[in-house]
Design an enzyme around this catalytic site. Sequence first.
Site, PDB file in Angstrom:
ATOM      1  CG  ASP A 280      18.389  -5.550  24.388  1.00 16.95           C
ATOM      2  OD1 ASP A 280      18.277  -6.009  25.536  1.00 16.95           O
ATOM      3  OD2 ASP A 280      19.264  -4.718  24.063  1.00 16.95           O
ATOM      4  CG  LEU A 361      26.216  -2.155  31.398  1.00 20.70           C
ATOM      5  CD1 LEU A 361      27.146  -0.958  31.480  1.00 20.70           C
ATOM      6  CD2 LEU A 361      26.280  -2.969  32.680  1.00 20.70           C
ATOM      7  NE  ARG A 362      19.642  -0.823  24.860  1.00 25.66           N
ATOM      8  CZ  ARG A 362      20.214  -1.439  23.838  1.00 25.66           C
ATOM      9  NH1 ARG A 362      20.298  -2.758  23.836  1.00 25.66           N
ATOM     10  NH2 ARG A 362      20.688  -0.755  22.828  1.00 25.66           N
ATOM     11  N   GLY A 363      19.578  -3.636  31.258  1.00 23.97           N
ATOM     12  CA  GLY A 363      18.790  -4.170  32.365  1.00 23.97           C
ATOM     13  C   GLY A 363      19.025  -3.400  33.649  1.00 23.97           C
TER      14      GLY A 363
END
Length: 423
Positions: A280, A361-363
Site C-alpha cells: 500500500d 484515501l491514498r488511491g
Amino acid sequence: MASLLGTSSAICASHSLSSSSSSTPSISPICFRPGKICGGKLNAGIQIRPKKNRSRHHVSVMNVATEINSTEQVGKFDSKKSARPVYPFAAIVGQDEMKLCLLLNVIDPKIGGVMIMGDRGTGKSTTVRSLVDLLPEIEVVAGDPYNSDPLDPEFMGVEVRERVERGEQVPVVATKINMVDLPLGATEDRVCGTIDIEKALTEGVKAFEPGLLAKANRGILYVDEVNLLDDHLVDVLLDSAASGWNTVEREGISISHPARFILIGSGNPEEGELRPQLLDRFGMHAQVGTVRDADLRVKIVEERARFDSNPQDFRETYKTEQDKLQDQISNARSNLSSVQIDRELKVKISKVCSELNVDGLRGDIVTNRAAKALAALKGKDRVTADDVATVIPNCLRHRLRKDPLESIDSGVLVSEKFAEVFS
C-alpha cells in the site's frame, strides 16, 4: 509513449565522525576531526553530559551532527565518469507501462514510488537503473550526509535546520538525484545507520554513521526482489515511509534524520507476495510481461549485444534521445505546479475509488497526482479524462480487496469501473 523519464546519479555522502578524548570533564565537547575540538558555537546543543547518580559513562545525546569532507563529496560528483556504463533508458524496447510509471514518479516524487511485478528476465532492474542518466539536479547543503534541502525545512536535517534558524548562510551545491540500492542481505544497522557504542562508553564521545536511508533522502531507494526482503527490514521501510523520518535507538541514544525517498521495488509474483502494509506504500503498480512478438524479441537481443560489445558507442547513439527526454522531464517538473485538474474529474476519480471499495484515501490522492504529472509530461496545463484513464489502473489495481488465492488484479476491473463512471 512519447517520452520517458530518467535521471540518476548516485552521490553518496560518506563521512566519518571522530572526537578527541578528554579525561572526565563535566561537559565533554564533540569533536569531528582528530585533534580539533568542535562544539560550543559550531555545534550548539550537542553535548554529552554525565547525569547525576549515574555512571560517568552514561551518555545523554540531545542532538547529532555530522560533517563530510567537502573534497570527498565534490570528488564523488565525478564518479559517473568511472562508473560502470548504464543501459540507456531511451533504448528500452516496449514495457511502456513500467517506463511511464517511473517517469511520473521522477516528475512528482510525492506520488509515492512504483512497485514493478513481472516475469523474470523482462528488464525490470535494467529499466530502473537506467534512470541514473536522466535524474534531474537538485540543490543540497554542501557536506550534509542527508542531502538536506537549503530552503524546505521538511527535508532538512536537524543540524542544518538549527543553522538556518540562527540565520547562518549554508553552502549549497547542485547534484543529481541520488539512487540507492538496498541489497536483500543488508543488515538493519546498514540500512538505518549505527552508533559506535564502544567509543561512546569508553571515550565519552558519540559517533554516528548514517545508513542507506540517509543517503536515499530526497532520492530513490530501489529494492530488487522486494517480495523476498526480510520482515525486519520491511518494518524499517514501513516506518520511514510513513513518517518521512528515520529514528535510530541504541542503548539510550536517539538520533533522527529525514528519510523521504521514492520507493521503487521489483519482483516476480511467483516467488511470493508482498506484505499488504508495504504494498500500500507504493503509489503506483506496474505489471510487466514477456514480449511475445518475435521481431521485437530479436531487436532486444541485438540491442543488448551491441551494448555488451561496446557500451560507450552504444550510449552515444542514444545521446540525442536521452538529452531530449531529460529536457522534457525538467520542463515537466518546472510546470507541474501550474497544471490544473477540474473538480468534476476529482469527483469522478473518488467515485471510482469508492465503488471499487478501495480502503483509505491514498488511491484518490495518488491518482490525482499521477494524472497531473502525466499532463505536465505531455506539456499540457490541464488534466483530461484520457490522462486519468491512462494512470488510474496503475494507481488502484494493487489496492483492491481480493481473494487470497488470486494474484494482484490486472487492472481490467479498474478500467471497467472507470468507463462506467466517466461515460
